[in-house]
Scaffold this motif. Structure first.
Motif, PDB file in Angstrom:
ATOM      1  N   MET A 141       0.830  -1.195   0.000  1.00  0.00           N
ATOM      2  CA  MET A 141       0.000   0.000   0.000  1.00  0.00           C
ATOM      3  C   MET A 141       0.872   1.255   0.000  1.00  0.00           C
ATOM      4  O   MET A 141       0.522   2.269  -0.611  1.00  0.00           O
ATOM      5  CB  MET A 141      -0.949  -0.020   1.203  1.00  0.00           C
ATOM      6  CG  MET A 141      -1.917  -1.194   1.157  1.00  0.00           C
ATOM      7  SD  MET A 141      -3.013  -1.309   2.582  1.00  0.00           S
ATOM      8  CE  MET A 141      -4.272  -0.125   2.146  1.00  0.00           C
ATOM      9  N   THR A 156      -4.810   0.686  -3.562  1.00  0.00           N
ATOM     10  CA  THR A 156      -4.425   1.931  -2.883  1.00  0.00           C
ATOM     11  C   THR A 156      -4.426   3.098  -3.862  1.00  0.00           C
ATOM     12  O   THR A 156      -4.952   4.178  -3.567  1.00  0.00           O
ATOM     13  CB  THR A 156      -3.022   1.785  -2.257  1.00  0.00           C
ATOM     14  OG1 THR A 156      -3.051   0.740  -1.282  1.00  0.00           O
ATOM     15  CG2 THR A 156      -2.580   3.083  -1.603  1.00  0.00           C
ATOM     16  N   LEU A 198      -8.016   4.054  -4.648  1.00  0.00           N
ATOM     17  CA  LEU A 198      -8.665   4.772  -3.556  1.00  0.00           C
ATOM     18  C   LEU A 198      -8.243   6.240  -3.524  1.00  0.00           C
ATOM     19  O   LEU A 198      -9.067   7.142  -3.360  1.00  0.00           O
ATOM     20  CB  LEU A 198      -8.329   4.115  -2.212  1.00  0.00           C
ATOM     21  CG  LEU A 198      -9.081   2.838  -1.844  1.00  0.00           C
ATOM     22  CD1 LEU A 198      -8.524   2.261  -0.546  1.00  0.00           C
ATOM     23  CD2 LEU A 198     -10.574   3.126  -1.690  1.00  0.00           C
ATOM     24  N   LEU A 199      -6.947   6.474  -3.680  1.00  0.00           N
ATOM     25  CA  LEU A 199      -6.440   7.844  -3.631  1.00  0.00           C
ATOM     26  C   LEU A 199      -6.866   8.654  -4.853  1.00  0.00           C
ATOM     27  O   LEU A 199      -7.106   9.865  -4.749  1.00  0.00           O
ATOM     28  CB  LEU A 199      -4.910   7.833  -3.508  1.00  0.00           C
ATOM     29  CG  LEU A 199      -4.357   7.267  -2.196  1.00  0.00           C
ATOM     30  CD1 LEU A 199      -2.842   7.147  -2.273  1.00  0.00           C
ATOM     31  CD2 LEU A 199      -4.753   8.142  -1.019  1.00  0.00           C
ATOM     32  N   THR A 219      -4.471   9.543   2.763  1.00  0.00           N
ATOM     33  CA  THR A 219      -3.446   8.507   2.981  1.00  0.00           C
ATOM     34  C   THR A 219      -3.431   7.925   4.401  1.00  0.00           C
ATOM     35  O   THR A 219      -3.206   6.723   4.550  1.00  0.00           O
ATOM     36  CB  THR A 219      -2.049   9.034   2.621  1.00  0.00           C
ATOM     37  OG1 THR A 219      -1.827  10.303   3.242  1.00  0.00           O
ATOM     38  CG2 THR A 219      -1.898   9.196   1.126  1.00  0.00           C
ATOM     39  N   VAL A 264      -5.942   5.231   4.502  1.00  0.00           N
ATOM     40  CA  VAL A 264      -5.507   4.086   3.694  1.00  0.00           C
ATOM     41  C   VAL A 264      -4.565   3.198   4.505  1.00  0.00           C
ATOM     42  O   VAL A 264      -4.690   1.961   4.499  1.00  0.00           O
ATOM     43  CB  VAL A 264      -4.810   4.560   2.402  1.00  0.00           C
ATOM     44  CG1 VAL A 264      -4.173   3.379   1.671  1.00  0.00           C
ATOM     45  CG2 VAL A 264      -5.808   5.260   1.485  1.00  0.00           C
TER      46      VAL A 264
END
Length: 401
Positions: free
Chosen positions: A121, A376, A379-380, A387, A390
């Motif tokens: 990640m 990851t 998602l960002l 972050t 995450v």
């Protein structure tokens, strides 16, 4: 309200900001705009944007330089130095403690399992940073070619001293190719209004830092703490764009080239730093502590390593912002200084892409790692999840699965 009370209020707000500033430079500037400009009126929005632009032009930690610049405008040198300490010490101390205790937890089965989740990640976070920088800075053929060139050069050379040469070349090339003839004429006219001594002083400071770092490195070849100081000091001079550039650059130098620490140690520390508020440059505290711990210096040596790293990497940027702020109005009018920045940032994108490639190599055929990295990034990129969240998701996955 008298000056003393205003300064105390400012320091209180800095302390609150220190423990709530998640998400890196882009998020930091939004918080500063809301809390320090719109709410407290310490400076104007235009002044904040000018300081942010200046921090991008100068090497060093951009968020730190912006905050210190605000403090300088509010209360001068003393307030700026106190602000710097409040901002840097909490996260640096946590990262130093993490470096000292890392070996204690590294062999614990559950800790090792959690690490297998958060490390890919962390690579996903690097991938997102690389994509963001590329999308922002690679807008011309020149910048794209510089990024590709620096990527190829660093993959082939993998030498720490290739970085300053490439940064210098990137700035020179973009300045030469992007400064139009009419801008040169304007620069000549403007230069008569710019104090040449100030510009020479600015250049002299940079050269002094570079020369001092080289002297330190050459005159103490057998002392790892001093060589480590030179490593971080040199990186503090050469890193443009803040912590997002620093992490890939240091991975290439400290893991791939000098083998100060392992891929696993580096990514574990980076993941922890991403979950903390404060400056990304505090990650250096972990790197310094782990490095001297791996070389058998003991806990005392690790503390020294953390201090050396934090002081070394922050000193150039701190001194530069304090010296340059008073005559930034002059410097920003020189076209070649502004135009060199695009080439420097393009080269930095190449550095980041190199580090991403090197970080992915250890995955081998581990498709779970590739999935976590891709997830990851997604998602960002496609959500508003930050972050720190995450990383917490990664820790929870490691605990419960």
């Amino acid at each position: 309200m008298n000056i003393t009370k205003r300064h105390l209020l400012f320091l209180r707000d800095v302390l609150i900001y220190t423990f709530t500033a998640f998400g890196g430079p882009q998020a930091h500037i939004a918080v500063l705009l809301r809390e320090f400009v719109e709410k407290r009126h310490y400076i104007t929005e235009d002044e904040l944007m000018e300081l942010n632009a200046l921090s991008q032009v100068l090497p060093g930690p951009s968020s730190t330089q912006t905050l210190v610049g605000i403090a300088w405008k509010v209360g001068g040198l003393r307030l700026a130095l106190i602000t710097f300490l409040i901002w840097i010490l909490p996260s640096a101390a946590i990262m130093g403690v993490a470096a000292i205790s890392y070996k204690m937890f590294a062999n614990h089965a559950k800790f090792a399992h959690v690490i297998t989740y958060i490390q890919p990640m962390a690579v996903g976070i690097v991938a997102y940073a690389t994509y963001t920088f590329a999308n922002r800075f690679l807008k011309t053929r020149v910048s794209t070619m510089l990024a590709i060139g620096s990527l190829i050069a660093t993959l082939i050379l993998q030498n720490a001293y290739a970085f300053p040469i490439l940064v210098l070349l990137g700035g020179i090339i973009s300045s030469a190719m992007e400064t139009q003839p009419q801008e040169n004429e304007l620069r000549v006219r403007l230069y008569s209004n710019v104090n040449p001594n100030k510009v020479a002083y600015f250049i002299g400071i940079l050269l002094f830092f570079a020369a001092l770092g080289a002297i330190i490195n050459q005159t103490s070849p057998f002392s790892l703490p001093i060589r480590l100081f030179e490593n971080f000091y040199r990186n503090g001079i050469l890193i443009f764009g803040g912590g997002q550039v620093m992490v890939p650059l240091m991975y290439t130098e400290f893991v791939e080239v000098k083998h100060y620490l392992s891929n696993s140690e580096f990514l574990s520390g980076y993941a922890l730093q991403q979950a903390l508020p404060g400056p990304t440059f505090s990650f250096t505290s972990f790197l310094g502590g782990i490095t001297l711990g791996n070389k058998g210096f003991g806990i005392g040596g690790q503390i020294v390593g953390s201090l050396v790293a934090v002081i070394g990497v922050n000193t150039p940027g701190l001194i530069l912002i304090l010296f340059i702020v008073p005559f930034w109005e002059d410097l920003k009018r020189i076209s070649r200084i502004k135009n060199s920045l695009s080439g420097i940032n393009a080269v930095a994108v190449g550095f980041m892409a190199t580090a991403f490639i090197l970080l992915v190599k250890p995955f081998g055929g581990d498709w779970v790692a590739y999935g976590l990295m891709t997830g990851t990034f997604a998602l960002l990129h496609f959500t508003k999840i930050k972050t720190p969240v995450v990383i917490i998701i990664g820790v929870l996955l490691g605990i419960f699965f």
